[in-house]
Design a protein around this motif. Sequence first.
Motif, mmCIF file in Angstrom:
data_model
loop_
_atom_site.group_PDB
_atom_site.id
_atom_site.type_symbol
_atom_site.label_atom_id
_atom_site.label_comp_id
_atom_site.label_asym_id
_atom_site.label_seq_id
_atom_site.Cartn_x
_atom_site.Cartn_y
_atom_site.Cartn_z
ATOM 1 N N GLU A 269 13.051 4.524 0.995
ATOM 2 C CA GLU A 269 13.406 5.897 0.628
ATOM 3 C C GLU A 269 12.397 6.879 1.216
ATOM 4 O O GLU A 269 12.764 7.965 1.693
ATOM 5 N N PHE A 270 11.120 6.504 1.196
ATOM 6 C CA PHE A 270 10.094 7.331 1.832
ATOM 7 C C PHE A 270 10.346 7.439 3.336
ATOM 8 O O PHE A 270 10.270 8.530 3.923
ATOM 9 N N LEU A 271 10.678 6.324 3.971
ATOM 10 C CA LEU A 271 10.916 6.322 5.411
ATOM 11 C C LEU A 271 12.155 7.122 5.796
ATOM 12 O O LEU A 271 12.290 7.544 6.952
ATOM 13 N N ARG B 286 0.829 -1.208 0.000
ATOM 14 C CA ARG B 286 0.000 0.000 0.000
ATOM 15 C C ARG B 286 0.863 1.257 0.000
ATOM 16 O O ARG B 286 0.603 2.206 -0.744
ATOM 17 N N VAL B 287 1.889 1.260 0.840
ATOM 18 C CA VAL B 287 2.765 2.430 0.899
ATOM 19 C C VAL B 287 3.554 2.563 -0.405
ATOM 20 O O VAL B 287 3.746 3.669 -0.920
ATOM 21 N N HIS B 288 3.984 1.440 -0.961
ATOM 22 C CA HIS B 288 4.688 1.454 -2.249
ATOM 23 C C HIS B 288 3.826 2.125 -3.313
ATOM 24 O O HIS B 288 4.292 2.990 -4.072
ATOM 25 N N GLY B 289 2.550 1.745 -3.394
ATOM 26 C CA GLY B 289 1.663 2.354 -4.375
ATOM 27 C C GLY B 289 1.487 3.841 -4.142
ATOM 28 O O GLY B 289 1.438 4.630 -5.093
ATOM 29 N N ARG B 290 1.422 4.233 -2.876
ATOM 30 C CA ARG B 290 1.215 5.648 -2.556
ATOM 31 C C ARG B 290 2.435 6.490 -2.906
ATOM 32 O O ARG B 290 2.297 7.594 -3.436
ATOM 33 N N VAL B 291 3.638 5.978 -2.629
ATOM 34 C CA VAL B 291 4.827 6.810 -2.841
ATOM 35 C C VAL B 291 5.335 6.753 -4.276
ATOM 36 O O VAL B 291 6.057 7.654 -4.709
ATOM 37 N N THR B 292 4.962 5.707 -5.032
ATOM 38 C CA THR B 292 5.419 5.603 -6.420
ATOM 39 C C THR B 292 4.341 5.996 -7.422
ATOM 40 O O THR B 292 4.653 6.280 -8.582
#
Length: 232
Positions: free
Chosen positions: A97-99, A63-69
């Motif tokens: 990278e987001f973290l 979910r976070v991958h989809g949000r940040v990419t």
Amino acid sequence: MSTAQRHPVTLPGGRADEAYRRVRETAATLLAGSRSAAATPVPTCPEWSVADLVTHLVEVCARVHGRVTGAEPVPVPSGAVPELLELWERLSRPVEEFLDGPMSLDRGIMVMDAFTHELDLRRALDTPPPVDHPALPIAMDVVVKGFAASLEGHGLPPVAAETEYGRWVASAGEPAATMSGPWYEVYLALAGRRSAAQIRSLRWSVDPGRWLPAFTWGPFRMPEPAEAAPRG
């Protein structure tokens, strides 16, 4: 407004990207070559198996991958732990990278969730808790803030939490009680993994009875004695 006052501590780490990476790598190491572990029950997450726990961690990462990419959500397979771990590693680079950005509540919650489930996985596999972990200072700050909000919601005065790594004060003002113990026990109490009796067995400066309802907060529910994980 909920607050958590953090006093000087000797905790290692504190970078969210490194902390999250440590959880992922530790999970892979613990589960390497152990296909039979997938069906192992997770005592601290009733109705979950080890495979369910890993699936949850990969779903959060996806979910976070989809949000940040901005990419389409990646489907997460169910049940096959080696494939889940491979997908988790593949998705993690942009997430880490987001973290690596400025600390924020959503970054802290992601690290706290991952670290708490690493402890759940260790319990399920009968593996001791880590001696130190870069996720602990981040996760501890998050659960203390959550507990502080619960104290305020119940109209209860502040509580100090003391471990070998230092002292945190949940909510603003002078603590009316101090809860002390090994970091592992204090953390699990704040993260919904300890029963009322186990919380009482920590070192308290006063009787903790009035504060016990506040240990159920957010996603965490104080377990019944039969559900609580034994000490260790």
